[in-house]
Design a protein around this motif. Structure first.
Motif, PDB file in Angstrom:
ATOM      1  N   ALA A 134       4.926  26.769   7.285  1.00  0.00           N
ATOM      2  CA  ALA A 134       4.723  25.624   6.390  1.00  0.00           C
ATOM      3  C   ALA A 134       3.210  25.497   6.248  1.00  0.00           C
ATOM      4  O   ALA A 134       2.471  25.732   7.210  1.00  0.00           O
ATOM      5  N   VAL A 135       2.758  25.155   5.055  1.00  0.00           N
ATOM      6  CA  VAL A 135       1.325  25.097   4.791  1.00  0.00           C
ATOM      7  C   VAL A 135       0.947  23.674   4.410  1.00  0.00           C
ATOM      8  O   VAL A 135       1.619  23.045   3.584  1.00  0.00           O
ATOM      9  N   VAL A 136      -0.094  23.164   5.059  1.00  0.00           N
ATOM     10  CA  VAL A 136      -0.619  21.839   4.700  1.00  0.00           C
ATOM     11  C   VAL A 136      -2.003  22.059   4.096  1.00  0.00           C
ATOM     12  O   VAL A 136      -2.848  22.722   4.701  1.00  0.00           O
ATOM     13  N   ARG A 137      -2.201  21.509   2.908  1.00  0.00           N
ATOM     14  CA  ARG A 137      -3.475  21.709   2.196  1.00  0.00           C
ATOM     15  C   ARG A 137      -4.194  20.389   1.979  1.00  0.00           C
ATOM     16  O   ARG A 137      -3.948  19.696   0.980  1.00  0.00           O
ATOM     17  N   PRO A 138      -5.096  20.033   2.894  1.00  0.00           N
ATOM     18  CA  PRO A 138      -5.882  18.805   2.663  1.00  0.00           C
ATOM     19  C   PRO A 138      -6.914  19.033   1.557  1.00  0.00           C
ATOM     20  O   PRO A 138      -7.349  20.162   1.315  1.00  0.00           O
ATOM     21  N   SER A 139      -7.319  17.940   0.909  1.00  0.00           N
ATOM     22  CA  SER A 139      -8.427  18.033  -0.048  1.00  0.00           C
ATOM     23  C   SER A 139      -9.726  17.811   0.739  1.00  0.00           C
ATOM     24  O   SER A 139      -9.950  18.509   1.714  1.00  0.00           O
ATOM     25  N   MET A 140     -10.566  16.838   0.381  1.00  0.00           N
ATOM     26  CA  MET A 140     -11.783  16.591   1.183  1.00  0.00           C
ATOM     27  C   MET A 140     -11.463  15.514   2.202  1.00  0.00           C
ATOM     28  O   MET A 140     -11.152  14.374   1.815  1.00  0.00           O
ATOM     29  N   ILE A 141     -11.584  15.871   3.468  1.00  0.00           N
ATOM     30  CA  ILE A 141     -11.176  14.922   4.502  1.00  0.00           C
ATOM     31  C   ILE A 141     -12.315  13.941   4.759  1.00  0.00           C
ATOM     32  O   ILE A 141     -13.449  14.335   5.050  1.00  0.00           O
ATOM     33  N   VAL A 142     -11.982  12.657   4.647  1.00  0.00           N
ATOM     34  CA  VAL A 142     -12.972  11.599   4.870  1.00  0.00           C
ATOM     35  C   VAL A 142     -12.378  10.557   5.828  1.00  0.00           C
ATOM     36  O   VAL A 142     -11.363  10.814   6.469  1.00  0.00           O
ATOM     37  N   GLY A 143     -13.010   9.385   5.906  1.00  0.00           N
ATOM     38  CA  GLY A 143     -12.640   8.394   6.916  1.00  0.00           C
ATOM     39  C   GLY A 143     -11.237   7.804   6.758  1.00  0.00           C
ATOM     40  O   GLY A 143     -10.576   7.983   5.736  1.00  0.00           O
ATOM     41  N   THR A 144     -10.832   7.095   7.796  1.00  0.00           N
ATOM     42  CA  THR A 144      -9.466   6.556   7.827  1.00  0.00           C
ATOM     43  C   THR A 144      -9.226   5.564   6.686  1.00  0.00           C
ATOM     44  O   THR A 144     -10.155   4.924   6.184  1.00  0.00           O
ATOM     45  N   GLN A 145      -7.972   5.443   6.349  1.00  0.00           N
ATOM     46  CA  GLN A 145      -7.579   4.564   5.244  1.00  0.00           C
ATOM     47  C   GLN A 145      -8.043   3.108   5.475  1.00  0.00           C
ATOM     48  O   GLN A 145      -8.591   2.479   4.583  1.00  0.00           O
TER      49      GLN A 145
ATOM     50  N   ARG B 240     -11.268  12.608  19.774  1.00  0.00           N
ATOM     51  CA  ARG B 240     -10.474  12.103  18.638  1.00  0.00           C
ATOM     52  C   ARG B 240     -11.389  11.505  17.572  1.00  0.00           C
ATOM     53  O   ARG B 240     -12.574  11.273  17.810  1.00  0.00           O
ATOM     54  N   ASN B 241     -10.831  11.225  16.433  1.00  0.00           N
ATOM     55  CA  ASN B 241     -11.654  10.691  15.341  1.00  0.00           C
ATOM     56  C   ASN B 241     -12.326   9.372  15.726  1.00  0.00           C
ATOM     57  O   ASN B 241     -13.410   9.060  15.258  1.00  0.00           O
ATOM     58  N   ASP B 242     -11.689   8.605  16.622  1.00  0.00           N
ATOM     59  CA  ASP B 242     -12.298   7.322  17.017  1.00  0.00           C
ATOM     60  C   ASP B 242     -13.271   7.479  18.184  1.00  0.00           C
ATOM     61  O   ASP B 242     -13.748   6.488  18.742  1.00  0.00           O
ATOM     62  N   GLY B 243     -13.561   8.714  18.572  1.00  0.00           N
ATOM     63  CA  GLY B 243     -14.540   8.947  19.642  1.00  0.00           C
ATOM     64  C   GLY B 243     -13.930   9.053  21.024  1.00  0.00           C
ATOM     65  O   GLY B 243     -14.608   9.402  21.984  1.00  0.00           O
TER      66      GLY B 243
ATOM     67  N   LEU C  21     -13.401   4.986   9.237  1.00  0.00           N
ATOM     68  CA  LEU C  21     -13.946   5.638  10.441  1.00  0.00           C
ATOM     69  C   LEU C  21     -13.849   7.164  10.344  1.00  0.00           C
ATOM     70  O   LEU C  21     -12.788   7.703  10.021  1.00  0.00           O
ATOM     71  N   ILE C  22     -14.961   7.830  10.640  1.00  0.00           N
ATOM     72  CA  ILE C  22     -14.970   9.303  10.638  1.00  0.00           C
ATOM     73  C   ILE C  22     -15.856   9.786  11.773  1.00  0.00           C
ATOM     74  O   ILE C  22     -16.929   9.247  12.013  1.00  0.00           O
ATOM     75  N   ARG C  23     -15.371  10.805  12.468  1.00  0.00           N
ATOM     76  CA  ARG C  23     -16.110  11.341  13.623  1.00  0.00           C
ATOM     77  C   ARG C  23     -17.287  12.190  13.188  1.00  0.00           C
ATOM     78  O   ARG C  23     -18.357  12.130  13.775  1.00  0.00           O
ATOM     79  N   ASP C  24     -17.085  13.028  12.180  1.00  0.00           N
ATOM     80  CA  ASP C  24     -18.119  13.984  11.758  1.00  0.00           C
ATOM     81  C   ASP C  24     -18.538  13.698  10.327  1.00  0.00           C
ATOM     82  O   ASP C  24     -17.709  13.741   9.420  1.00  0.00           O
ATOM     83  N   PHE C  25     -19.822  13.467  10.145  1.00  0.00           N
ATOM     84  CA  PHE C  25     -20.333  13.270   8.779  1.00  0.00           C
ATOM     85  C   PHE C  25     -20.736  14.638   8.237  1.00  0.00           C
ATOM     86  O   PHE C  25     -21.895  15.021   8.343  1.00  0.00           O
TER      87      PHE C  25
ATOM     88  N   THR D 117     -14.721   1.066   1.369  1.00  0.00           N
ATOM     89  CA  THR D 117     -14.394   1.154   2.802  1.00  0.00           C
ATOM     90  C   THR D 117     -15.171   2.301   3.448  1.00  0.00           C
ATOM     91  O   THR D 117     -15.749   2.149   4.533  1.00  0.00           O
ATOM     92  N   LEU D 118     -15.194   3.439   2.764  1.00  0.00           N
ATOM     93  CA  LEU D 118     -15.895   4.615   3.311  1.00  0.00           C
ATOM     94  C   LEU D 118     -17.398   4.350   3.413  1.00  0.00           C
ATOM     95  O   LEU D 118     -18.028   4.648   4.432  1.00  0.00           O
ATOM     96  N   LEU D 119     -17.967   3.769   2.344  1.00  0.00           N
ATOM     97  CA  LEU D 119     -19.417   3.513   2.322  1.00  0.00           C
ATOM     98  C   LEU D 119     -19.786   2.440   3.340  1.00  0.00           C
ATOM     99  O   LEU D 119     -20.801   2.550   4.040  1.00  0.00           O
ATOM    100  N   ASP D 120     -18.962   1.402   3.427  1.00  0.00           N
ATOM    101  CA  ASP D 120     -19.242   0.326   4.395  1.00  0.00           C
ATOM    102  C   ASP D 120     -19.320   0.888   5.811  1.00  0.00           C
ATOM    103  O   ASP D 120     -20.172   0.501   6.607  1.00  0.00           O
ATOM    104  N   HIS D 121     -18.399   1.799   6.113  1.00  0.00           N
ATOM    105  CA  HIS D 121     -18.414   2.381   7.457  1.00  0.00           C
ATOM    106  C   HIS D 121     -19.721   3.151   7.688  1.00  0.00           C
ATOM    107  O   HIS D 121     -20.343   3.023   8.753  1.00  0.00           O
ATOM    108  N   CYS D 122     -20.126   3.928   6.677  1.00  0.00           N
ATOM    109  CA  CYS D 122     -21.372   4.715   6.814  1.00  0.00           C
ATOM    110  C   CYS D 122     -22.570   3.792   7.052  1.00  0.00           C
ATOM    111  O   CYS D 122     -23.467   4.118   7.836  1.00  0.00           O
ATOM    112  N   VAL D 123     -22.577   2.648   6.381  1.00  0.00           N
ATOM    113  CA  VAL D 123     -23.687   1.702   6.549  1.00  0.00           C
ATOM    114  C   VAL D 123     -23.601   1.046   7.926  1.00  0.00           C
ATOM    115  O   VAL D 123     -24.593   0.939   8.648  1.00  0.00           O
TER     116      VAL D 123
END
Ligand SMILES: NC(=O)c1ccc[n+]([C@@H]2O[C@H](COP(=O)([O-])OP(=O)(O)OC[C@H]3O[C@@H](n4cnc5c(N)ncnc54)[C@H](OP(=O)(O)O)[C@@H]3O)[C@@H](O)[C@H]2O)c1
Length: 367
Positions: free
Chosen positions: A179-190, A42-45, A194-198, A338-344
């Motif tokens: 039904a079609v779901v179209r994500p844009s660029m998938i990044v970490g949780t709101q 899962r995304n949280d490992g 948190l993101i599993r794959d960089f 939030t996204l950058l803080d997680h990466c750091v």
């Protein structure tokens, strides 16, 4: 609705694992089509517990190893028939999301692979198909892009998005309930980033922040649409659950608002250890004028993403907004932090700098 029998392709992937786990948690019987990687993380490992096929049931995930590029997904006739007759929904996420692959790879995996999954769903009583596409099937279109639109004569910036466009056409022409779901660029949780794959844009971010790439052809007012992975997974699961309402519709799974490259640069500038790239008008940019190291990164990596630094698409998500139980909050630059803080925090960004070969290997572009 619970208690459905759902096949999830690409179930070991970033989106697939999260979707498979969530569907099982809500009481569905999940068959996970896996390929090279056998484990669902899962995304949280957390590793998703799986059961042997014979023991499958509500709330459980069983795995089947298969290959969507092959007829009958590379399964034995018996296994294929068993699968085709025992499904209430198919969620198709398997694809290559890498940029810079040869067209043959995109065609065989993203287009032919989708066709093979459509065939499975159409084998007997048509099985509702939830197809995971990308918002970037719009190619290099500028301005408002509607969920109802697909072919607008657009030019494609990457072979990836072209192949996803063709895959969507396959799905729409299939006659299946879809039904079609179209994500844009998938990044970490709101909430936590948190993101599993960089991957993808995270790789570019690493090159930027380490100062390995300082000049980029692009526009400060170009738009990046970033969507939290938890929202994408939740929306796909809702579409599975409420398929009768979703049938025949397309949903842009996008962020609350796109970020300009100026927003991103301003957010990066708040971190003293980060370098911030300089965007130059594409007409003034010359690869040959780059320092030799930077030229290597540009040619091997940045060139694949270059069109994203010029794009100005705004994804209308009226269908998703009217359907989803929750949507990403409009947190603007706070979400970038939030996204950058997680990466750091996890050491992905801001670490001591490895050599050029190490970085190329890290991003899978060496050789
Ligand atoms: N990530 C994004 O930013 C993003 C944005 C928009 C749309 N999307 C779409 O969302 C979907 C999921 O993306 P993701 O980020 O979760 O991708 P991912 O992490 O790369 O997962 C893709 C999955 O497809 C599987 N796969 C690859 N080749 C296969 C084959 N021949 N047969 C069966 N399965 C195969 C992979 O398994 P192995 O690794 O074992 O080969 C992997 O589990 C894709 O359709 C993608 O186009 C993603």
């Amino acid at each position: 609705m619970s208690g459905l029998r759902v096949l999830v392709t690409g179930a070991a992937g970033l989106v697939g694992a999260e979707v498979a786990a969530r569907l099982a948690d809500s009481g569905h019987t999940v068959t996970a089509l896996v390929h090279n990687r056998p484990e669902l993380v899962r995304n949280d490992g957390t590793v998703v517990r799986t059961v042997p096929t014979g023991q499958s049931g509500p709330g459980l995930v069983s795995c089947v190893a298969g290959d969507v590029t092959k007829p009958m997904l590379g399964l034995s006739a018996e296994r294929y028939e068993e699968l085709a007759t025992g499904l209430d929904r198919v969620v198709h996420t398997a694809a290559t999301t890498d940029f810079g692959r040869r067209w043959e790879t995109y065609e065989s995996l993203n287009v032919d692979g989708t066709r093979n999954v459509v065939r499975l769903a159409a084998e007997h009583t048509p099985v509702p198909l939830v197809h995971v596409s990308t918002a970037y099937v719009c190619g290099e279109r500028t301005g408002r892009v509607l969920e109802s639109e697909l072919d607008a004569g657009q030019r494609f910036g990457t072979g990836y998005e072209h192949s996803k466009f063709l895959a969507e056409q396959e799905v729409r022409a299939s006659g299946l309930p879809v039904a079609v779901v179209r994500p844009s660029m998938i990044v970490g949780t709101q909430e936590s980033g948190l993101i599993r794959d960089f991957k993808n844009m995270y790789v570019v971010l690493k090159l930027f922040t380490q100062g390995r790439v300082r000049s980029v052809p692009g526009f400060y007012d170009a738009l990046l649409d970033l969507v939290p992975v938890d929202y994408v997974a939740a929306l796909i699961c809702e579409v599975v659950d409420r398929f009768d309402e979703a049938r025949g519709r397309t949903f842009h799974a996008v962020g609350a608002a796109p970020h300009t490259l100026l927003d991103v640069s301003n957010a990066l500038a708040e971190y003293p250890m980060f370098h911030v790239p300089h965007y130059m008008s594409p007409s003034a940019f010359s690869v040959d004028a780059l320092p030799p190291d930077e030229r290597v990164y540009y040619r091997r990596i940045i060139a694949m993403y270059e069109s994203f630094f010029r794009r100005r698409a705004r994804f209308d998500d009226a269908n998703a907004a009217g359907f989803a139980s929750w949507r990403p909050a409009a947190t603007g630059v706070d979400y970038l932090r939030t996204l950058l803080d997680h990466c750091v925090r996890v050491g992905y960004l801001g670490r001591s700098e490895p050599g050029i070969g190490d970085v190329l290997r890290l991003v899978g572009s060496a050789g």
